[in-house]
Scaffold this active site. Sequence first.
Site, PDB file in Angstrom:
ATOM      1  CG  ASP A  72      -0.266  -0.472   2.496  1.00  0.00           C
ATOM      2  OD1 ASP A  72       0.968  -0.348   2.598  1.00  0.00           O
ATOM      3  OD2 ASP A  72      -0.967  -0.964   3.399  1.00  0.00           O
ATOM      4  CG  ASP A 141      -9.231  -2.831  12.627  1.00  0.00           C
ATOM      5  OD1 ASP A 141      -8.193  -3.344  12.163  1.00  0.00           O
ATOM      6  OD2 ASP A 141      -9.722  -1.774  12.182  1.00  0.00           O
ATOM      7  CG  HIS A 143      -6.258  -3.009   9.366  1.00  0.00           C
ATOM      8  ND1 HIS A 143      -6.343  -2.322  10.562  1.00  0.00           N
ATOM      9  CD2 HIS A 143      -5.027  -2.731   8.877  1.00  0.00           C
ATOM     10  CE1 HIS A 143      -5.220  -1.667  10.782  1.00  0.00           C
ATOM     11  NE2 HIS A 143      -4.401  -1.899   9.775  1.00  0.00           N
TER      12      HIS A 143
END
Length: 263
Positions: A72, A141, A143
Amino acid sequence: MRVIIKKDKTEVAEWAAYYVAYCIGLFHPSLDHHFVLGLPTGSTPLGMYKALISLYQKGKLSFKHVVTFNMDEYVGLPASHPQSYHFFMQENFFKHIDILAQNTHIPDGMCHDLVKECEAYEMAIKHSGGVHLFIGGVGEDGHIAFNEPFSSLQSRTRVKTLAASTIKANARFFNNDTTKVPTRALTVGLQTLMDAREVLILATGKQKAAALKLGIEGAISHACPLSVLQQHPHAIILCDEEAASLLEKSTIDYFFEVEKNFF
């Protein structure tokens, strides 16, 4: 799925580095036969990168015939920005090894057409022959990359608007000022990750324990992106004891027993 539990983050980093070296060595990359490696950023993989640099410096590993694709990049940060992932990879890994610049790929968050950039990134991965080993981290969480909870399990490289919790968590890299954190990023998708021949996820610290419990013992759900790896034929979750602390004893016992027969 394999779950490998090490004592602490140092052991996690060392195991990860040696596994990368093992996979590259087993592949025997050459000029026309590249090993394709997917890479993450963030604090978790830093120890692994240092260990890989050490292996290279000792002459035990070469990246000359390795092609990399990063997970990313923020939208709106130039490659020269200290918090861009281009800058992170250059400073923490690439400039210390013998990888060729043209063999490294990171999404361009400064391009004019972000959608086309994402499509081109997927095509570049495809044209490389696909990722042999994709390494990633996991958020509190669940991700992976910027695939936050409720991301499509079939998603591919795309523009992603960041959740407030992610912006808050990443503010520590921007002098704890949430207003300086980009609100969008380019990220590979969960299906992009699943297409890799093998996936290695690193997780350290108590803050990752809840995500690991859901991802390993819970149902497959877009509420916990990590859980999609339950469907991958060659997925490894490499964690320390703190990150594994919420797993059932029977789960831990099972994976410890299974690992006796693995590398």
